[in-house]
Design a protein around this motif. Structure first.
Motif, PDB file in Angstrom:
ATOM      1  N   SER A  19      44.107  31.864  45.276  1.00  0.00           N
ATOM      2  CA  SER A  19      44.448  31.439  43.823  1.00  0.00           C
ATOM      3  C   SER A  19      43.324  31.669  42.897  1.00  0.00           C
ATOM      4  O   SER A  19      43.453  31.462  41.699  1.00  0.00           O
ATOM      5  CB  SER A  19      45.392  30.417  43.621  1.00  0.00           C
ATOM      6  OG  SER A  19      44.734  29.303  44.013  1.00  0.00           O
ATOM      7  N   GLY A  21      40.190  32.718  40.729  1.00  0.00           N
ATOM      8  CA  GLY A  21      39.874  33.916  39.886  1.00  0.00           C
ATOM      9  C   GLY A  21      41.126  34.747  39.506  1.00  0.00           C
ATOM     10  O   GLY A  21      42.336  34.183  39.673  1.00  0.00           O
ATOM     11  N   VAL A  22      40.943  35.886  38.977  1.00  0.00           N
ATOM     12  CA  VAL A  22      42.070  36.735  38.383  1.00  0.00           C
ATOM     13  C   VAL A  22      41.476  38.200  38.996  1.00  0.00           C
ATOM     14  O   VAL A  22      40.178  38.547  38.877  1.00  0.00           O
ATOM     15  CB  VAL A  22      42.202  36.570  37.022  1.00  0.00           C
ATOM     16  CG1 VAL A  22      40.994  36.810  36.247  1.00  0.00           C
ATOM     17  CG2 VAL A  22      43.243  37.294  36.685  1.00  0.00           C
ATOM     18  N   ALA A  26      44.037  42.788  36.048  1.00  0.00           N
ATOM     19  CA  ALA A  26      45.143  42.078  35.100  1.00  0.00           C
ATOM     20  C   ALA A  26      44.743  41.613  33.932  1.00  0.00           C
ATOM     21  O   ALA A  26      45.520  41.106  33.009  1.00  0.00           O
ATOM     22  CB  ALA A  26      45.570  40.637  35.917  1.00  0.00           C
ATOM     23  N   VAL A  27      43.581  41.615  33.573  1.00  0.00           N
ATOM     24  CA  VAL A  27      42.826  41.247  32.479  1.00  0.00           C
ATOM     25  C   VAL A  27      42.780  42.361  31.394  1.00  0.00           C
ATOM     26  O   VAL A  27      42.030  42.173  30.300  1.00  0.00           O
ATOM     27  CB  VAL A  27      41.534  40.292  32.570  1.00  0.00           C
ATOM     28  CG1 VAL A  27      41.975  39.131  33.275  1.00  0.00           C
ATOM     29  CG2 VAL A  27      40.353  40.960  33.274  1.00  0.00           C
ATOM     30  N   ARG A  55      38.505  39.733  42.721  1.00  0.00           N
ATOM     31  CA  ARG A  55      38.675  38.696  41.833  1.00  0.00           C
ATOM     32  C   ARG A  55      37.297  38.778  41.089  1.00  0.00           C
ATOM     33  O   ARG A  55      36.082  39.195  41.235  1.00  0.00           O
ATOM     34  CB  ARG A  55      38.683  37.320  42.309  1.00  0.00           C
ATOM     35  CG  ARG A  55      40.010  37.481  43.367  1.00  0.00           C
ATOM     36  CD  ARG A  55      41.176  37.119  42.267  1.00  0.00           C
ATOM     37  NE  ARG A  55      42.323  36.795  43.075  1.00  0.00           N
ATOM     38  CZ  ARG A  55      43.291  37.424  43.779  1.00  0.00           C
ATOM     39  NH1 ARG A  55      43.008  38.868  43.830  1.00  0.00           N
ATOM     40  NH2 ARG A  55      44.332  36.889  44.481  1.00  0.00           N
ATOM     41  N   VAL A  84      39.479  36.652  30.686  1.00  0.00           N
ATOM     42  CA  VAL A  84      39.331  36.516  32.031  1.00  0.00           C
ATOM     43  C   VAL A  84      39.757  34.543  32.167  1.00  0.00           C
ATOM     44  O   VAL A  84      40.762  34.504  32.957  1.00  0.00           O
ATOM     45  CB  VAL A  84      38.033  36.437  32.836  1.00  0.00           C
ATOM     46  CG1 VAL A  84      37.720  35.937  33.932  1.00  0.00           C
ATOM     47  CG2 VAL A  84      37.619  38.141  32.885  1.00  0.00           C
ATOM     48  N   HIS A  87      43.590  34.375  31.659  1.00  0.00           N
ATOM     49  CA  HIS A  87      44.401  34.674  32.959  1.00  0.00           C
ATOM     50  C   HIS A  87      44.130  34.120  33.989  1.00  0.00           C
ATOM     51  O   HIS A  87      44.974  34.142  34.905  1.00  0.00           O
ATOM     52  CB  HIS A  87      44.193  36.313  33.077  1.00  0.00           C
ATOM     53  CG  HIS A  87      44.817  37.195  32.232  1.00  0.00           C
ATOM     54  ND1 HIS A  87      44.239  37.501  30.879  1.00  0.00           N
ATOM     55  CD2 HIS A  87      45.919  37.595  32.258  1.00  0.00           C
ATOM     56  CE1 HIS A  87      45.196  38.337  30.339  1.00  0.00           C
ATOM     57  NE2 HIS A  87      46.240  38.593  31.107  1.00  0.00           N
ATOM     58  N   SER A  88      43.133  33.298  34.051  1.00  0.00           N
ATOM     59  CA  SER A  88      42.688  32.005  35.234  1.00  0.00           C
ATOM     60  C   SER A  88      43.284  30.802  35.157  1.00  0.00           C
ATOM     61  O   SER A  88      43.268  30.250  36.058  1.00  0.00           O
ATOM     62  CB  SER A  88      41.522  32.478  35.720  1.00  0.00           C
ATOM     63  OG  SER A  88      40.449  31.910  34.805  1.00  0.00           O
ATOM     64  N   GLU A  91      49.477  28.092  33.720  1.00  0.00           N
ATOM     65  CA  GLU A  91      50.108  28.761  32.297  1.00  0.00           C
ATOM     66  C   GLU A  91      50.295  27.746  31.200  1.00  0.00           C
ATOM     67  O   GLU A  91      50.086  28.205  30.142  1.00  0.00           O
ATOM     68  CB  GLU A  91      51.586  28.998  32.927  1.00  0.00           C
ATOM     69  CG  GLU A  91      52.445  29.635  31.809  1.00  0.00           C
ATOM     70  CD  GLU A  91      53.733  30.148  32.261  1.00  0.00           C
ATOM     71  OE1 GLU A  91      54.685  30.382  31.420  1.00  0.00           O
ATOM     72  OE2 GLU A  91      54.078  30.301  33.614  1.00  0.00           O
TER      73      GLU A  91
END
Length: 143
Positions: A19, A21-22, A26-27, A55, A84, A87-88, A91
Motif C-alpha cells: 500500500s 506509494g501510488v 493513477a496520478v 510506485r 502524488v 493520491h497516496s 481517503e
C-alpha cells in the motif's frame, strides 16, 4: 529526507509495503515518465510505466521504501507532487486536502480583489458583507 520523489518497484516479498506509494498512472501525466532516464530505468527493470509494481512516493516519505527495492529519484513539479501526495493519502485526508486546495484557489488574489473593490468605490462595509472578510483585512488591502 531528499528533495526528489522516488519511483520504486515493489517485489513479491514487499507485501507489507504493497500500500506504499501510488502507481504513477493513477496520478495522471508526470513529466518525468517521458524522460530518457526513466524510460531507460524502466527498460532495465523489465517493467512498463503501467506496471502494478511501479510506485512513486513524495520526498518526505521515501525513507519508507524497502531497502532492497529498485529505486530512481525523479523531480516532480509542485502540481505533480501535490497530486502524488493527494493520491497516496488516506481517503479522509485526501478529501480535506481537496477542500484546502479549493480554498486556496478561491482566495488566490484576495488582496488584489479587495483592493480593486475599494478603488472602484465599493464601501468597506459592503465588501465585508459580500465577502465575510474582517473589516481590518479589507482596510489593509487598500494599503
Amino acid at each position: 529526507m531528499t528533495d526528489d520523489a522516488y519511483l520504486f518497484l515493489l517485489n513479491d516479498l514487499d507485501e507489507p509495503a504493497a500500500s506504499l506509494g501510488v502507481p504513477p498512472a493513477a496520478v495522471g501525466q508526470l513529466a518525468c515518465m517521458d524522460t530518457p532516464a526513466v524510460r531507460a530505468w524502466l527498460d532495465a527493470q523489465g517493467v512498463s510505466a503501467t506496471s502494478a509494481k511501479l510506485r512513486v512516493l513524495p520526498p518526505d516519505e521515501t525513507a519508507a521504501i524497502p531497502e532492497r527495492a529498485e529505486r530512481l529519484p525523479v523531480p516532480l513539479s509542485e502540481e505533480e507532487l501535490s497530486r502524488v501526495r493527494q493520491h497516496s493519502a488516506p481517503e479522509r485526508i485526501a478529501r480535506v486536502e481537496e477542500a484546502l486546495l479549493a480554498y486556496r484557489d478561491c482566495t488566490d488574489g484576495r488582496d488584489a480583489l479587495l483592493g480593486r473593490a475599494l478603488a472602484a468605490g465599493v464601501p468597506v462595509n459592503r465588501i465585508v458583507e459580500l465577502t465575510g472578510e474582517d473589516p481590518a483585512a479589507v482596510a489593509a488591502a487598500a494599503r
